[in-house]
Design an enzyme around this catalytic site. Sequence first.
Site, mmCIF file in Angstrom:
data_model
loop_
_atom_site.group_PDB
_atom_site.id
_atom_site.type_symbol
_atom_site.label_atom_id
_atom_site.label_comp_id
_atom_site.label_asym_id
_atom_site.label_seq_id
_atom_site.Cartn_x
_atom_site.Cartn_y
_atom_site.Cartn_z
ATOM 1 N N CYS A 116 0.804 -1.220 0.000
ATOM 2 C CA CYS A 116 0.000 0.000 0.000
ATOM 3 C C CYS A 116 0.840 1.276 0.000
ATOM 4 O O CYS A 116 0.317 2.368 -0.230
ATOM 5 C CB CYS A 116 -0.950 -0.009 1.188
ATOM 6 S SG CYS A 116 -2.000 -1.478 1.252
ATOM 7 N N HIS A 253 -3.087 6.742 2.306
ATOM 8 C CA HIS A 253 -3.583 5.494 1.738
ATOM 9 C C HIS A 253 -5.014 5.245 2.228
ATOM 10 O O HIS A 253 -5.313 5.385 3.409
ATOM 11 C CB HIS A 253 -2.671 4.336 2.154
ATOM 12 C CG HIS A 253 -3.275 2.983 1.969
ATOM 13 N ND1 HIS A 253 -3.845 2.590 0.777
ATOM 14 C CD2 HIS A 253 -3.399 1.931 2.834
ATOM 15 C CE1 HIS A 253 -4.299 1.351 0.915
ATOM 16 N NE2 HIS A 253 -4.046 0.939 2.142
ATOM 17 N N ASN A 283 -10.392 -0.502 -0.456
ATOM 18 C CA ASN A 283 -8.935 -0.435 -0.300
ATOM 19 C C ASN A 283 -8.318 -1.072 -1.544
ATOM 20 O O ASN A 283 -8.398 -2.281 -1.726
ATOM 21 C CB ASN A 283 -8.530 -1.190 0.966
ATOM 22 C CG ASN A 283 -7.015 -1.215 1.193
ATOM 23 O OD1 ASN A 283 -6.230 -0.970 0.289
ATOM 24 N ND2 ASN A 283 -6.616 -1.540 2.411
#
Length: 338
Positions: A116, A253, A283
């Site tokens: 990420c 993020h 996500n």
Amino acid sequence: MSLTGAKITAIGSYVPVRRLTNSDLEQMVETNDEWIVQRTGIRERRISREDEYTSDLCVSAAQDLLKRYGKSAGDVDMVIVATSTPDFSFPSVASIIQHRLGIPLTAGAVDMSAACAGFVYALHTAHAYVASGLHRKVLVLGADALSKITDYTDRSTCILFGDGAGAVLVESGEQEDNFLGFHLGSDGGGAHHVYRTGLSHKVNGIELMNSGKLVQNGREVFRWAVRTVPQGIQQVLKNAGAELAQVDWLIPHSANLRMIEPICERLDYPLEQALYSLEYFGNTSAASIPLALDLGVREGKVLNGQQILLYGFGAGLAHAGQLLKLALDPQVGLPAQL
């Protein structure tokens, strides 16, 4: 070798057509829309077709960029793809899209794996290449097809993840460098908190669940991120000689809205100035930051001359921050519908 300025001149993005809503997940695992929204802020996520892979997501995002900004792939001299879900262990996604986009055979092509945090690491690398004069036009992509490694019987993870891709061009410009400051870090001692097994199923002497699917200890990752990210953001600002009040937009993020909220609270930074892509995309790992940045550009929120602080964090446990001044070229075409 002389130092030169570097800037992001163009941006593009792509998400698959299929939507996986919270209502859909109610039919798959023991959960409900209210529970998911309350705990994550996520309402939908996009899911790639069975025959649609990370390279396909990247090509579509890059094509969106090229069309919107009237750019050519013919003079790109480096391709960097940040992903944790490459089509193959090898060849790289970067090599595949180099061919499909008609990028010259003399261009470099490499994948980066920092989960990420991957897009910010890739952006940092592109900046180093361009500012040093080694390259003049670097295509940077953050993309993941996490649905292909998600366990849809595990309600703690399947409610979170989706697929998508974002692309930017980093080009040499005037003497002014629009990359203002950065900070990188990693705590490999926490590697067992987010993983997918591969050739090995043991890390730091710890035996891992060998399912081949994404496994996450959400509680531990939350604790680490809420502690680490605010400190990292302050270090970015210190390295840039800047103040938090000068940051127009914070783009962390998009892991979980309930994670972004305490990060902003600890920084005393307005939540309404934090951009995220998780509400309708979930996500998307390496894609979440460029997706959020492009949403801000599309909606007319993010403007040239503004200071934007990107901060990626996740498996590794790796994290990376970058303070930028936006300097996109004028758009000549309409963006694709997301």
